[in-house]
Design an enzyme around this catalytic site. Structure first.
Site, PDB file in Angstrom:
ATOM      1  N   CYS A   1      -3.052  -9.009   7.096  1.00 10.24           N
ATOM      2  CA  CYS A   1      -3.302  -8.158   5.871  1.00 10.24           C
ATOM      3  C   CYS A   1      -4.772  -7.689   6.003  1.00 10.24           C
ATOM      4  CB  CYS A   1      -2.804  -8.578   4.644  1.00 10.24           C
ATOM      5  SG  CYS A   1      -3.203  -7.419   3.476  1.00 10.24           S
TER       6      CYS A   1
ATOM      7  N   ASP B   1      -8.656 -14.899 -26.429  1.00 13.77           N
ATOM      8  CA  ASP B   1      -7.602 -14.580 -25.465  1.00 13.77           C
ATOM      9  C   ASP B   1      -6.300 -15.657 -25.895  1.00 13.77           C
ATOM     10  OD1 ASP B   1      -7.410 -13.134 -22.573  1.00 13.77           O
ATOM     11  OD2 ASP B   1      -5.988 -14.980 -22.771  1.00 13.77           O
TER      12      ASP B   1
ATOM     13  N   CYS C   1       0.703  -1.201  -0.075  1.00 12.84           N
ATOM     14  CA  CYS C   1      -0.282   0.092   0.055  1.00 12.84           C
ATOM     15  C   CYS C   1       0.649   1.008   0.046  1.00 12.84           C
ATOM     16  CB  CYS C   1      -0.881  -0.063   1.231  1.00 12.84           C
ATOM     17  SG  CYS C   1      -2.188  -1.291   1.308  1.00 12.84           S
TER      18      CYS C   1
ATOM     19  N   CYS D   1      -6.242  -0.873 -17.277  1.00 13.61           N
ATOM     20  CA  CYS D   1      -5.722  -0.923 -15.744  1.00 13.61           C
ATOM     21  C   CYS D   1      -4.465  -0.004 -15.879  1.00 13.61           C
ATOM     22  CB  CYS D   1      -5.364  -2.237 -15.087  1.00 13.61           C
ATOM     23  SG  CYS D   1      -4.206  -3.198 -16.264  1.00 13.61           S
TER      24      CYS D   1
END
Length: 413
Positions: free
Chosen positions: A150, A297, A75, A371
Site C-alpha cells: 500500500c 476523555d 482511496c 473530522c
C-alpha cells in the site's frame, strides 16, 4: 445495459455526478466534464453506476499511482490533478458552512499527509475455496481485496502487511472475520486482533511465536496482551506516550503536528485550558509546555496513558487528566468558568451536548477540531447562536485521496 453520461462535477463523497431528467447518478472514479459509459452497479443503490469506459477524459485526469485503485475501497481519488483536488477538498468545507449559513473565512487547505498513514486496519476473511484474503474492503462492498503493498502507508508500517497475513493464517480456520489494527510506533509495530473470540492456549502461543518472528513490538487480542517485546510509544511534544491497545491516534504524524500547532496558536496566552475528548494527549501534552491543562476523555486507557506520560515528562505545567463521558456528562457552566480557553475534538458524531454547555458559558475562546464538517457546522451554529463569533476555519488534509477532511476553528466572545 450501457448508458452514456456526461459528468457534471465531483460530489462530496468523491463520486462524479451526472444529471438526467429522472435523477442524479453517481459514478465513482470520474471527473467533471467527462463523457463516460456506465452500467448499473449490482447490489448497490439504484442511483449508483459502475464505470465501464471513459469516452472523453478530463484534462485534469492523471494516472493513479496504486495498482489496487478502483478495486480497493480505501482511496476514492487518485485520478485527479493535485491543484484541482485541493480546491475541491477546501470547497467541501466552504460549501457545508455556507449551507449552514455560517459566514467565515475558509483558509487554504494544509496538506498533512506527510510520510503517510501510520495506522491501518486490515480485514482477514475466507475467500472462495477457503483461501485466505487479507486486505481492505472493496469499494461499496464487504468483500476483501487482498493487498500485498500500500503506497500511502508511513515507512514505519513496513512489514505490517506481511505480519497481518502471517497472524491471520492460523486463525482463519475459526471461520470468523478478523480485523487487524496495526500502528507504527517508535518500538515497532503495535498489533491488535479483533474478531477471533476466545482462543485455546496453544493458539495464543502460536500467535506469540509468529508475532515475535515478524518483529512485532506488541500483540494484543481484543486488547488483552499476548506478547510484548518493546513498549509501543509515540512522541508528543516533550513527552513519550505508551499507547493503550487499539488506541485512537491521528492518521499521520504530520496531521497530528499540524492540528496541534493550530490549536496552540489559537490558544494564545491562555493560562488554563480544558482539552475535551483529549485521547492520549496530543494537544494537552503540547499545550502544557506553556499553560495549565485539564484533560477529559471517556477512554480510561487513554487517560491512564496520558497520566503516565505526564508523570515521566519534565518541563510541563500541571496536567489534570480525568476519565469522563462528555456525551452524558458535559462540562457545565460552573466548571467551564475556571478556563481561559476550551479545546474540543470529538468523534465524527460531534459534541452537541458539550457545545450547548459552551454556548451558555463565559469562556473567552473556544477552539474546535473536527473530522466531520457536517457535525462541526451543527456545533458551530450552536456556539454562534450562543454569542460566539467564528474567526475562520482551517481545513487540514491528512486523509489524502479520500473525501475526509479535518478542520480547526477559533471562536471568541
Amino acid at each position: 445495459m450501457v448508458e452514456r453520461l456526461t459528468i457534471d462535477h465531483v460530489g462530496h463523497l468523491g463520486d462524479g455526478i451526472a444529471f438526467t431528467q429522472a435523477r442524479s447518478l453517481f459514478v465513482p472514479y470520474t471527473l467533471g466534464g467527462e463523457v463516460v459509459e456506465v452500467t448499473a452497479a449490482p447490489s448497490q443503490h439504484p442511483d449508483r453506476r459502475q464505470l465501464v469506459r471513459i469516452e472523453q477524459a478530463s484534462p485534469e485526469r492523471i494516472e493513479p499511482f496504486c495498482p489496487h485503485f478502483g478495486t480497493c475501497g480505501g482511496c476514492a481519488i487518485q485520478h485527479w490533478e493535485t491543484e484541482h483536488y485541493r480546491a475541491w477538498k477546501r470547497d467541501l468545507v466552504a460549501a457545508t458552512l455556507a449551507q449552514a449559513k455560517i459566514d467565515c473565512d475558509v483558509f487554504p487547505l494544509i496538506d498533512a499527509h506527510g510520510k503517510g498513514r501510520r495506522r491501518v486496519t486490515l480485514h482477514a476473511r475466507k475467500g472462495a475455496h477457503d483461501v485466505l484474503k487479507v486486505g481492505f474492503a472493496a469499494a461499496q462492498s464487504h468483500d476483501v481485496v487482498p493487498i500485498d503493498r500500500c503506497p500511502i502507508l508511513d515507512p514505519g508500517l513496513g512489514g505490517a502487511l506481511e505480519a497481518a497475513w502471517a497472524l491471520a493464517e492460523p486463525l482463519i480456520g475459526i471461520g470468523k472475520p478478523l480485523d487487524i489494527q496495526i500502528t507504527a510506533t517508535d518500538g515497532g509495530l503495535d498489533v491488535d486482533i479483533r474478531g477471533s473470540g476466545p482462543l485455546p492456549a496453544n493458539a495464543i502461543a502460536a500467535l506469540s511465536q509468529i508475532a515475535a518472528k515478524q518483529g512485532v513490538a506488541r500483540l494484543t487480542r481484543h486488547g488483552e496482551l499476548v506478547l510484548m517485546r518493546q513498549a509501543p510509544g509515540v512522541t508528543m511534544g516533550k513527552a513519550r506516550v505508551i499507547l493503550p491497545p487499539g488506541s485512537f491516534l491521528q492518521a499521520t504524524v504530520a496531521g497530528e503536528e499540524t492540528l496541534a500547532a493550530l490549536v496552540a496558536k489559537h490558544g494564545g496566552r491562555a493560562k488554563h485550558i480544558a482539552d475535551l475528548f483529549c485521547g492520549v494527549g496530543p494537544f494537552a501534552l503540547r499545550l502544557a509546555e506553556k499553560s495549565r491543562v485539564s484533560a477529559y476523555d471517556s477512554d480510561a486507557g487513554a487517560i491512564g496513558s496520558l497520566q503516565k506520560a505526564v508523570a515521566s515528562t519534565a518541563g510541563l505545567k500541571p496536567i489534570k487528566a480525568e476519565t469522563r463521558d462528555l456525551f452524558r456528562r458535559p462540562l457545565v457552566a460552573e466548571e467551564l468558568r475556571d478556563f481561559d480557553a476550551i479545546v474540543f475534538d470529538p468523534p465524527r458524531q460531534g459534541a452537541q451536548a458539550q457545545a450547548e454547555r459552551l454556548a451558555g458559558s463565559k469562556v473567552a475562546v473556544v477552539i474546535a477540531v473536527s473530522c466531520n464538517v457536517a457535525t462541526f457546522a451543527r456545533d458551530a451554529r450552536i456556539l454562534i447562536d450562543g454569542g460566539y463569533k467564528i474567526e475562520g476555519v482551517t481545513p487540514v488534509d491528512q486523509f489524502r485521496h479520500t473525501p475526509h477532511v479535518e478542520l480547526v476553528a477559533r471562536f471568541k466572545r
